[in-house]
Motif scaffolding. Structure first.
Motif, PDB file in Angstrom:
ATOM      1  N   TYR A  48      -2.421 -11.848  14.231  1.00  0.00           N
ATOM      2  CA  TYR A  48      -1.320 -11.500  13.326  1.00  0.00           C
ATOM      3  C   TYR A  48      -1.249  -9.990  13.143  1.00  0.00           C
ATOM      4  CZ  TYR A  48      -0.718 -16.362  11.889  1.00  0.00           C
ATOM      5  OH  TYR A  48      -0.458 -17.705  11.865  1.00  0.00           O
ATOM      6  N   SER A  49      -0.057  -9.469  12.881  1.00  0.00           N
ATOM      7  CA  SER A  49       0.125  -8.034  12.657  1.00  0.00           C
ATOM      8  C   SER A  49      -0.234  -7.681  11.215  1.00  0.00           C
ATOM      9  CB  SER A  49       1.572  -7.636  12.925  1.00  0.00           C
ATOM     10  OG  SER A  49       2.416  -8.160  11.917  1.00  0.00           O
ATOM     11  N   PHE A  50      -0.408  -6.383  10.960  1.00  0.00           N
ATOM     12  CA  PHE A  50      -0.693  -5.926   9.602  1.00  0.00           C
ATOM     13  C   PHE A  50       0.414  -6.358   8.639  1.00  0.00           C
ATOM     14  CE2 PHE A  50      -3.421  -2.000  10.909  1.00  0.00           C
ATOM     15  CZ  PHE A  50      -4.451  -2.844  11.272  1.00  0.00           C
ATOM     16  N   ILE A  51       1.653  -6.288   9.089  1.00  0.00           N
ATOM     17  CA  ILE A  51       2.785  -6.663   8.229  1.00  0.00           C
ATOM     18  C   ILE A  51       2.737  -8.146   7.890  1.00  0.00           C
ATOM     19  CG2 ILE A  51       5.306  -6.861   8.141  1.00  0.00           C
ATOM     20  CD1 ILE A  51       5.402  -4.272   9.826  1.00  0.00           C
TER      21      ILE A  51
ATOM     22  N   ILE B 130       0.069 -10.069   7.889  1.00  0.00           N
ATOM     23  CA  ILE B 130      -1.097 -10.301   7.029  1.00  0.00           C
ATOM     24  C   ILE B 130      -0.812  -9.825   5.611  1.00  0.00           C
ATOM     25  CG2 ILE B 130      -3.526  -9.735   6.644  1.00  0.00           C
ATOM     26  CD1 ILE B 130      -3.755  -9.396   9.730  1.00  0.00           C
ATOM     27  N   SER B 131      -0.161  -8.676   5.479  1.00  0.00           N
ATOM     28  CA  SER B 131       0.130  -8.152   4.135  1.00  0.00           C
ATOM     29  C   SER B 131       1.054  -9.095   3.372  1.00  0.00           C
ATOM     30  CB  SER B 131       0.713  -6.741   4.206  1.00  0.00           C
ATOM     31  OG  SER B 131       1.992  -6.745   4.795  1.00  0.00           O
ATOM     32  N   ALA B 132       1.987  -9.714   4.074  1.00  0.00           N
ATOM     33  CA  ALA B 132       2.880 -10.681   3.417  1.00  0.00           C
ATOM     34  C   ALA B 132       2.109 -11.924   2.982  1.00  0.00           C
ATOM     35  CB  ALA B 132       4.011 -11.072   4.364  1.00  0.00           C
ATOM     36  N   ALA B 133       1.154 -12.358   3.783  1.00  0.00           N
ATOM     37  CA  ALA B 133       0.388 -13.564   3.464  1.00  0.00           C
ATOM     38  C   ALA B 133      -0.601 -13.343   2.327  1.00  0.00           C
ATOM     39  CB  ALA B 133      -0.360 -14.043   4.710  1.00  0.00           C
ATOM     40  N   VAL B 134      -1.176 -12.143   2.266  1.00  0.00           N
ATOM     41  CA  VAL B 134      -2.231 -11.865   1.293  1.00  0.00           C
ATOM     42  C   VAL B 134      -1.706 -11.180   0.039  1.00  0.00           C
ATOM     43  CG1 VAL B 134      -4.444 -10.673   0.988  1.00  0.00           C
ATOM     44  CG2 VAL B 134      -3.915 -11.740   3.152  1.00  0.00           C
ATOM     45  N   GLY B 135      -0.585 -10.479   0.160  1.00  0.00           N
ATOM     46  CA  GLY B 135      -0.028  -9.782  -0.993  1.00  0.00           C
ATOM     47  C   GLY B 135      -0.597  -8.392  -1.187  1.00  0.00           C
ATOM     48  N   LEU B 136      -1.093  -7.792  -0.118  1.00  0.00           N
ATOM     49  CA  LEU B 136      -1.580  -6.418  -0.158  1.00  0.00           C
ATOM     50  C   LEU B 136      -0.696  -5.559   0.732  1.00  0.00           C
ATOM     51  CD1 LEU B 136      -5.427  -7.060   0.243  1.00  0.00           C
ATOM     52  CD2 LEU B 136      -4.211  -6.505  -1.857  1.00  0.00           C
TER      53      LEU B 136
ATOM     54  N   ILE C  62      -4.456  -3.488   4.244  1.00  0.00           N
ATOM     55  CA  ILE C  62      -4.855  -4.378   5.336  1.00  0.00           C
ATOM     56  C   ILE C  62      -5.523  -3.565   6.434  1.00  0.00           C
ATOM     57  CG2 ILE C  62      -4.055  -5.995   7.104  1.00  0.00           C
ATOM     58  CD1 ILE C  62      -3.855  -7.049   4.199  1.00  0.00           C
ATOM     59  N   SER C  63      -4.934  -2.425   6.774  1.00  0.00           N
ATOM     60  CA  SER C  63      -5.489  -1.548   7.798  1.00  0.00           C
ATOM     61  C   SER C  63      -6.903  -1.111   7.428  1.00  0.00           C
ATOM     62  CB  SER C  63      -4.591  -0.326   7.977  1.00  0.00           C
ATOM     63  OG  SER C  63      -5.169   0.587   8.852  1.00  0.00           O
ATOM     64  N   LYS C  64      -7.104  -0.784   6.169  1.00  0.00           N
ATOM     65  CA  LYS C  64      -8.422  -0.347   5.704  1.00  0.00           C
ATOM     66  C   LYS C  64      -9.448  -1.476   5.851  1.00  0.00           C
ATOM     67  CE  LYS C  64      -9.177   0.447   1.301  1.00  0.00           C
ATOM     68  NZ  LYS C  64      -9.245   1.059  -0.029  1.00  0.00           N
TER      69      LYS C  64
END
Length: 64
Positions: free
Chosen positions: A20-23, A25-31, A36-38
């Motif tokens: 999955y891409s950072f975008i 993952i960020s949508a799924a986790v809420g960060l 996410i990159s960090k």
């Protein structure tokens, strides 16, 4: 009981390893994408860290 931060980290790592891409993952986790990159950077850094207890017998030609 798992801490909420640990759950998010586990989810990030699982989604990242699935491609999955950072975008996404960020949508799924809420960060944020930056957060996410960090987390992914920390994960990759930890994967490249050699074991803490190493003896001379454990060394190989490719250890250095």
């Amino acid at each position: 009981m798992m801490h909420q931060g640990e759950e998010a980290r586990n989810t990030i790592f699982a989604l990242w390893s699935e491609g999955y891409s950072f975008i996404q993952i960020s949508a799924a986790v809420g960060l944020s994408k930056k957060e996410i990159s960090k987390h992914v950077h920390e994960m990759r850094k930890a994967e490249n860290t050699p074991p803490k207890k190493i003896t001379i017998m454990d060394l190989t030609y490719t250890s250095c």
